[in-house]
Scaffold this motif. Structure first.
Motif, mmCIF file in Angstrom:
data_model
loop_
_atom_site.group_PDB
_atom_site.id
_atom_site.type_symbol
_atom_site.label_atom_id
_atom_site.label_comp_id
_atom_site.label_asym_id
_atom_site.label_seq_id
_atom_site.Cartn_x
_atom_site.Cartn_y
_atom_site.Cartn_z
ATOM 1 N N GLU A 57 -2.782 12.244 42.316
ATOM 2 C CA GLU A 57 -2.589 10.811 42.541
ATOM 3 C C GLU A 57 -3.815 10.009 42.118
ATOM 4 O OE1 GLU A 57 0.114 13.077 45.219
ATOM 5 O OE2 GLU A 57 -2.021 13.218 44.767
ATOM 6 N N ASP A 58 -5.005 10.490 42.474
ATOM 7 C CA ASP A 58 -6.230 9.769 42.130
ATOM 8 C C ASP A 58 -6.542 9.866 40.643
ATOM 9 O OD1 ASP A 58 -6.713 8.801 44.711
ATOM 10 O OD2 ASP A 58 -7.738 10.632 45.293
ATOM 11 N N LEU A 59 -6.237 11.007 40.044
ATOM 12 C CA LEU A 59 -6.444 11.155 38.599
ATOM 13 C C LEU A 59 -5.547 10.189 37.841
ATOM 14 C CD1 LEU A 59 -6.554 15.024 38.651
ATOM 15 C CD2 LEU A 59 -8.463 13.562 37.935
ATOM 16 N N ALA A 60 -4.278 10.136 38.219
ATOM 17 C CA ALA A 60 -3.347 9.209 37.554
ATOM 18 C C ALA A 60 -3.808 7.772 37.751
ATOM 19 C CB ALA A 60 -1.936 9.401 38.103
ATOM 20 N N GLU A 77 -13.754 12.013 28.766
ATOM 21 C CA GLU A 77 -12.727 11.540 29.696
ATOM 22 C C GLU A 77 -11.354 11.545 29.024
ATOM 23 O OE1 GLU A 77 -15.203 8.449 32.543
ATOM 24 O OE2 GLU A 77 -14.748 7.821 30.477
ATOM 25 N N ARG A 78 -11.299 11.177 27.755
ATOM 26 C CA ARG A 78 -10.032 11.228 27.013
ATOM 27 C C ARG A 78 -9.546 12.673 26.886
ATOM 28 N NH1 ARG A 78 -12.939 7.583 23.869
ATOM 29 N NH2 ARG A 78 -13.127 9.071 22.151
ATOM 30 N N THR A 79 -10.474 13.596 26.648
ATOM 31 C CA THR A 79 -10.115 15.015 26.589
ATOM 32 C C THR A 79 -9.590 15.474 27.939
ATOM 33 O OG1 THR A 79 -11.709 15.470 24.837
ATOM 34 C CG2 THR A 79 -11.011 17.352 26.190
ATOM 35 N N LEU A 80 -10.236 15.052 29.007
ATOM 36 C CA LEU A 80 -9.788 15.412 30.349
ATOM 37 C C LEU A 80 -8.363 14.905 30.581
ATOM 38 C CD1 LEU A 80 -10.323 16.626 33.144
ATOM 39 C CD2 LEU A 80 -11.364 14.430 33.786
ATOM 40 N N ALA A 81 -8.079 13.668 30.205
ATOM 41 C CA ALA A 81 -6.728 13.119 30.370
ATOM 42 C C ALA A 81 -5.714 13.961 29.604
ATOM 43 C CB ALA A 81 -6.673 11.667 29.906
ATOM 44 N N ARG A 82 -6.049 14.344 28.394
ATOM 45 C CA ARG A 82 -5.139 15.161 27.577
ATOM 46 C C ARG A 82 -4.862 16.506 28.256
ATOM 47 N NH1 ARG A 82 -6.238 19.120 24.500
ATOM 48 N NH2 ARG A 82 -8.422 18.598 24.206
ATOM 49 N N ILE A 83 -5.915 17.150 28.761
ATOM 50 C CA ILE A 83 -5.750 18.438 29.455
ATOM 51 C C ILE A 83 -4.878 18.270 30.697
ATOM 52 C CG2 ILE A 83 -6.975 20.201 30.806
ATOM 53 C CD1 ILE A 83 -9.340 19.771 28.786
ATOM 54 N N LEU A 84 -5.133 17.220 31.459
ATOM 55 C CA LEU A 84 -4.361 16.982 32.687
ATOM 56 C C LEU A 84 -2.886 16.746 32.379
ATOM 57 C CD1 LEU A 84 -6.965 14.743 34.529
ATOM 58 C CD2 LEU A 84 -6.260 17.055 35.214
ATOM 59 N N VAL A 85 -2.608 16.016 31.301
ATOM 60 C CA VAL A 85 -1.218 15.792 30.891
ATOM 61 C C VAL A 85 -0.595 17.108 30.432
ATOM 62 C CG1 VAL A 85 0.258 14.671 29.157
ATOM 63 C CG2 VAL A 85 -1.491 13.334 30.359
ATOM 64 N N VAL A 89 -0.677 17.945 35.555
ATOM 65 C CA VAL A 89 -1.322 17.375 36.744
ATOM 66 C C VAL A 89 -1.092 15.865 36.793
ATOM 67 C CG1 VAL A 89 -3.508 17.074 37.988
ATOM 68 C CG2 VAL A 89 -3.023 19.235 36.819
ATOM 69 N N ILE A 90 -1.081 15.229 35.632
ATOM 70 C CA ILE A 90 -0.679 13.825 35.523
ATOM 71 C C ILE A 90 0.374 13.736 34.420
ATOM 72 C CG2 ILE A 90 -2.841 12.880 36.414
ATOM 73 C CD1 ILE A 90 -3.653 12.176 33.534
ATOM 74 N N ARG A 91 1.142 12.631 34.438
ATOM 75 C CA ARG A 91 2.182 12.419 33.431
ATOM 76 C C ARG A 91 1.984 11.056 32.792
ATOM 77 N NH1 ARG A 91 6.618 11.167 35.524
ATOM 78 N NH2 ARG A 91 6.002 10.937 37.673
ATOM 79 N N GLU A 92 2.222 11.007 31.491
ATOM 80 C CA GLU A 92 2.248 9.717 30.810
ATOM 81 C C GLU A 92 3.638 9.130 30.992
ATOM 82 O OE1 GLU A 92 -0.436 9.388 27.047
ATOM 83 O OE2 GLU A 92 0.616 11.328 26.984
ATOM 84 N N THR A 93 3.682 7.852 31.335
ATOM 85 C CA THR A 93 4.950 7.146 31.477
ATOM 86 C C THR A 93 4.911 5.947 30.546
ATOM 87 O OG1 THR A 93 4.237 5.603 33.200
ATOM 88 C CG2 THR A 93 4.989 7.789 33.933
ATOM 89 N N GLY A 94 6.010 5.287 30.396
ATOM 90 C CA GLY A 94 6.026 4.078 29.583
ATOM 91 C C GLY A 94 5.126 2.989 30.145
#
Length: 173
Positions: A57-60, A77-85, A89-94
């Motif tokens: 929740e906090d990552l998203a 941080e961008r790499t971290l977001a990519r790994i999490l997706v 652990v997190i999802r990209e939404t519209g």
């Protein structure tokens, strides 16, 4: 309960760890900063942590806030977001980012062997808190069982470490 889904990142050194997690630490946990993504220059001389733990929740919320406020993320941080997706652990939404399932922890090879063992054990308990409802409920029950004086003592201790004691989940965790 199913096995917890917790990613563990073991960074080469504190510099790499800071580039991945320092602004997350301030956004999620630091008093006076929680809920905001500080500029690197504003926290350059401030200590993040030697180990990290973050729930989905906090990552998203961090990455969604960065996108919606157009905060420039570091390459790490961008790499971290990519790994999490990629790991769910997190999802990209519209509309930005949403929590997926799990959490992430980090330790660094800059720490001594004994400190690494201690920090990893410590962080793993946070991972359990984030991913196992029964563990989270037992932690809340333990907190509730403390007297008001005991709770205030813990809050003062956490505040002395710059934690945002206005966040009840952070305090219980």
């Amino acid at each position: 309960e199913s096995a917890p889904r917790v990613l563990i990142v073991d960074t080469a050194d504190y510099r790499v760890q800071d580039r991945l997690f320092k602004r997350l630490a301030f956004f999620v946990e630091k008093a006076g900063f929680a809920g905001t993504i500080p500029a690197w220059g504003d926290i350059g001389g401030l200590h993040g942590y030697n180990a990290h733990d973050y729930r989905a929740e906090d990552l998203a919320r961090f990455f969604d806030t960065a996108a919606s406020t157009r905060v420039e993320l570091a390459a790490e941080e961008r790499t971290l977001a990519r790994i999490l997706v990629e790991q769910g652990v997190i999802r990209e939404t519209g509309a930005g980012y949403a929590p997926g399932e799990g959490a992430i922890l980090s330790i660094s090879r800059s720490s001594s062997a004994i400190l690494r063992e201690l920090l990893l054990t410590h962080e793993c308990f946070h991972g359990l808190f984030f991913t196992m409802p029964g563990f989270r409920a037992a932690s809340a029950d333990a907190w509730t069982a403390l007297s008001p004086v005991e709770q205030e003592t813990w809050k003062r201790f956490l505040a002395s470490k710059d934690y945002n004691t206005n966040d009840p989940d952070l305090v219980v965790n």
